[in-house]
Design a protein around this motif. Structure first.
Motif, PDB file in Angstrom:
ATOM      1  N   VAL A  32       0.834  -1.204   0.000  1.00  0.00           N
ATOM      2  CA  VAL A  32       0.000   0.000   0.000  1.00  0.00           C
ATOM      3  C   VAL A  32       0.871   1.257   0.000  1.00  0.00           C
ATOM      4  O   VAL A  32       0.621   2.206  -0.735  1.00  0.00           O
ATOM      5  N   GLN A  33       1.922   1.200   0.816  1.00  0.00           N
ATOM      6  CA  GLN A  33       2.790   2.368   0.886  1.00  0.00           C
ATOM      7  C   GLN A  33       3.375   2.687  -0.486  1.00  0.00           C
ATOM      8  O   GLN A  33       3.459   3.843  -0.886  1.00  0.00           O
ATOM      9  N   ARG A  34       3.744   1.635  -1.190  1.00  0.00           N
ATOM     10  CA  ARG A  34       4.316   1.850  -2.521  1.00  0.00           C
ATOM     11  C   ARG A  34       3.291   2.534  -3.431  1.00  0.00           C
ATOM     12  O   ARG A  34       3.600   3.477  -4.139  1.00  0.00           O
ATOM     13  N   SER A  35       2.062   2.044  -3.369  1.00  0.00           N
ATOM     14  CA  SER A  35       1.018   2.659  -4.196  1.00  0.00           C
ATOM     15  C   SER A  35       0.791   4.114  -3.799  1.00  0.00           C
ATOM     16  O   SER A  35       0.612   4.985  -4.645  1.00  0.00           O
ATOM     17  N   LEU A  36       0.816   4.337  -2.500  1.00  0.00           N
ATOM     18  CA  LEU A  36       0.618   5.710  -2.023  1.00  0.00           C
ATOM     19  C   LEU A  36       1.669   6.626  -2.636  1.00  0.00           C
ATOM     20  O   LEU A  36       1.349   7.689  -3.184  1.00  0.00           O
ATOM     21  N   ASP A  37       2.906   6.192  -2.543  1.00  0.00           N
ATOM     22  CA  ASP A  37       3.992   7.013  -3.071  1.00  0.00           C
ATOM     23  C   ASP A  37       3.883   7.165  -4.580  1.00  0.00           C
ATOM     24  O   ASP A  37       4.004   8.261  -5.121  1.00  0.00           O
ATOM     25  N   GLU A  38       3.617   6.031  -5.206  1.00  0.00           N
ATOM     26  CA  GLU A  38       3.610   6.038  -6.664  1.00  0.00           C
ATOM     27  C   GLU A  38       2.545   6.971  -7.220  1.00  0.00           C
ATOM     28  O   GLU A  38       2.784   7.707  -8.174  1.00  0.00           O
ATOM     29  N   LEU A  39       1.381   6.928  -6.614  1.00  0.00           N
ATOM     30  CA  LEU A  39       0.291   7.765  -7.119  1.00  0.00           C
ATOM     31  C   LEU A  39       0.343   9.167  -6.520  1.00  0.00           C
ATOM     32  O   LEU A  39      -0.374  10.053  -6.968  1.00  0.00           O
TER      33      LEU A  39
END
Lengths: 344, 344
Positions: free
Chosen positions: A38-45
């Motif tokens: 989730v953290q990765r998605s948060l950062d990515e988006l």
DNA sequence: GTGATCGTTTGCATCGATGCAAGGTCGCGA
DNA sequence: TCGCGACCTTGCATCGATGCAAACGATCAC
């Protein structure tokens, strides 16, 4: 590039919206893998919290309102800066309101004009009488800042005005001054407190009453300080040997008037104020003053707000006691009050 | 006494929630009777709009964020006061953010830290290079305040720094000064503009280049002004006959240093600054300065924000042109620069 | 093997207001 | 009398997140 919502992040990470919320808010029970994904998605988006939505749902916005009379007055600007700094440390954003010393504006604050948006209000009032505050009985967390005391219902944070004034005047007396003029007005709450400290110091020093004089001014700013002292100098009475200004703005105006009239400070007249605003170190001559600990005031005020918040959420049984927090201050002695020792 | 919602008002008045909303928002097609009845209920129950809820739904919050480097610096405090006043006239609340001159903090602003909450951002930057602003390319209404120019993408409101500096220095030259020291730093955007005005004025007056000198300072505050001038006075070179400070804070520090060293102003050295902060009328001697029209700046800035808002809502085709709004200023001459006419 | 427990994840309702578009009422011209 | 438009009012979905509590799977004790 539209706004990224939790839903978008959830889809991208293949989890539910609720899980994203859990990650964002730091909920304990989230598996490391999920959290990482989730953290990765948060950062990515590039997700950014919508504070309005959170505030609406949770009832807490992360805002605190600060209402001062004049933001452009150095004392209040310094205070605001201190509050903003202290709030930032807690992840709180400050909403600055300027009442312009207007009675109506101050009333509006008390009536909760900012309630929905702010979790609490720090209020530095000058016109609203204490009675009004207790009468209006705001039902939101409120902490009074500075001088204005509003009785039992809400905590107040600020220096002990009587003690502060007494300290300054004691210093002037110690410098050999006897005829000390107080520049201010004892109509307002804090004015009368500072006047009281002034009286205490003179009386304790055995200064004869005939030498006491409070020169009244409407507003505590430079212009009025200038005018009041000009009046004084034009008058027929004997000149004072010291001026105690109820705040530094008045003192700055006083210094200018003395300078313009060619009166030497401190040789002929010593001057001292209260607030120790930054410009006081740069006046001619540098001004003796009382330095409140603004950081301590801001810090304490926010803490008290927090406590009120919890009180009204949880156990409402605990009575909101009136804590009058007296924060520390110190006397800063500069040239304006340093008189040569009397000839032996 | 819980919060009163539209629903409560609706029940009390016997209408639908939507109708209450229509009354509150001033929708045209509401019959006088209905409007009156609803209004009575509104007053009776003491309804207060929940700005969060409205903001969430409508996308407009009625907040404008103002980001300044140091709220406690008189210039910015004055600016903030002006913005708050202008915003109040439009029913807008101001969110004051203080970046503390921190690069990271300024970046965060540009990256939209306040986007959800504020309808637009007024940004008075000092560290962020123009390139960064255009690179980050914020997608929210943004108006740059003051000196920092960020190229084409966003409007900027402020005085013409070159012209302002030129005006001051021309005045100093007209007073007979030849060796005019500039106190500032031409590294920053607005520093180099003021330096440019300084050069233009001297060059146009035919002052020999050897007499030009820019004394660098890191931050434009009183302390650095004091230090820079102290350095200058301790140095071995010939003394200047005038000091042009890039802002009044520096000038105040300069005046103090001169006073401490017993240098007479303006007789030996004339001094002038830019900003005309309130304390400049109370220095020793009173300081000549450039007074920007802060109300005009605030007013114009908010108008430009409004326009951007509409643009991004409606026809996005219209290119956001870079309007560099040069607001008026005037030279305020006080004692600090008034030299006696040269002996005939 | 079974039930209890814990940790993890999820769905649904909800905060309070507004956007949207439909529904109702009324008056007026044909 | 009917149709139409203007005016007024309403119901429902929705903004984006969190509270609540249930569901799920895995682990553990018995």
């Amino acid at each position: 590039m539209a706004r990224v919502r939790m839903r978008d992040v959830a889809e991208h990470a293949g989890v539910s919206v609720r899980t994203v919320s859990n990650v964002v808010s730091g909920y304990r029970h989230v598996s490391p893998q999920t959290r990482a994904r989730v953290q990765r998605s948060l950062d990515e988006l590039g997700y950014k919290m919508d504070y309005l939505a959170r505030g609406l749902r949770s009832g807490r916005t992360g805002f605190v309102a600060l209402a001062v009379p004049f933001l452009a007055e150095p004392y209040f600007a310094e205070l605001a800066q201190a509050v903003i700094k202290a709030a930032a440390r807690r992840g709180i954003t400050v909403l600055v309101e300027s009442t312009a010393g207007d009675h109506e504006a101050e009333r509006r604050i008390l009536e909760g004009g900012l309630t929905n948006v702010a979790d609490g209000v720090l209020f530095s009032a000058i016109t609203v009488p204490a009675a009004d505050v207790t009468a209006t009985a705001p039902d939101f967390p409120l902490v009074m800042l500075g001088e204005h005391d509003v009785g039992d219902r809400f905590p107040r944070v600020g220096i002990d005005n009587v003690a502060a004034a007494r300290t300054v005047v004691e210093h002037l007396v110690a410098q050999g001054c006897r005829r000390v003029v107080a520049l201010g007005r004892n109509g307002s709450e804090n004015g009368s407190q500072r006047a009281e400290g002034y009286r205490q110091a003179l009386s304790a020093a055995g200064v004869r009453r005939v030498n006491w004089l409070v020169e009244p001014v409407e507003d505590w700013n430079r212009a009025q300080g200038y005018e009041a002292v000009s009046r004084l100098l034009e008058g027929s009475g004997p000149l004072p040997d010291a001026i105690f200004a109820f705040n530094d703005a008045l003192a700055v105006g006083a210094l200018r008037a003395l300078d313009a009239s060619g009166v030497r400070v401190p040789d002929e007249i010593a001057v001292a104020g209260i607030d120790d605003v930054p410009e006081s170190a740069y006046t001619h001559p540098p001004l003796t003053s009382i330095a409140p600990d603004l950081d301590a005031i801001a810090e304490r005020a926010l803490t008290l707000l927090d406590e009120q918040g919890r009180v009204s959420d949880g156990q409402d049984t605990a009575p909101r006691s009136a804590r009058r927090e007296a924060t520390p201050f110190r006397l800063v002695v500069r040239e304006s009050s340093l008189r040569p020792p009397p000839a032996p």
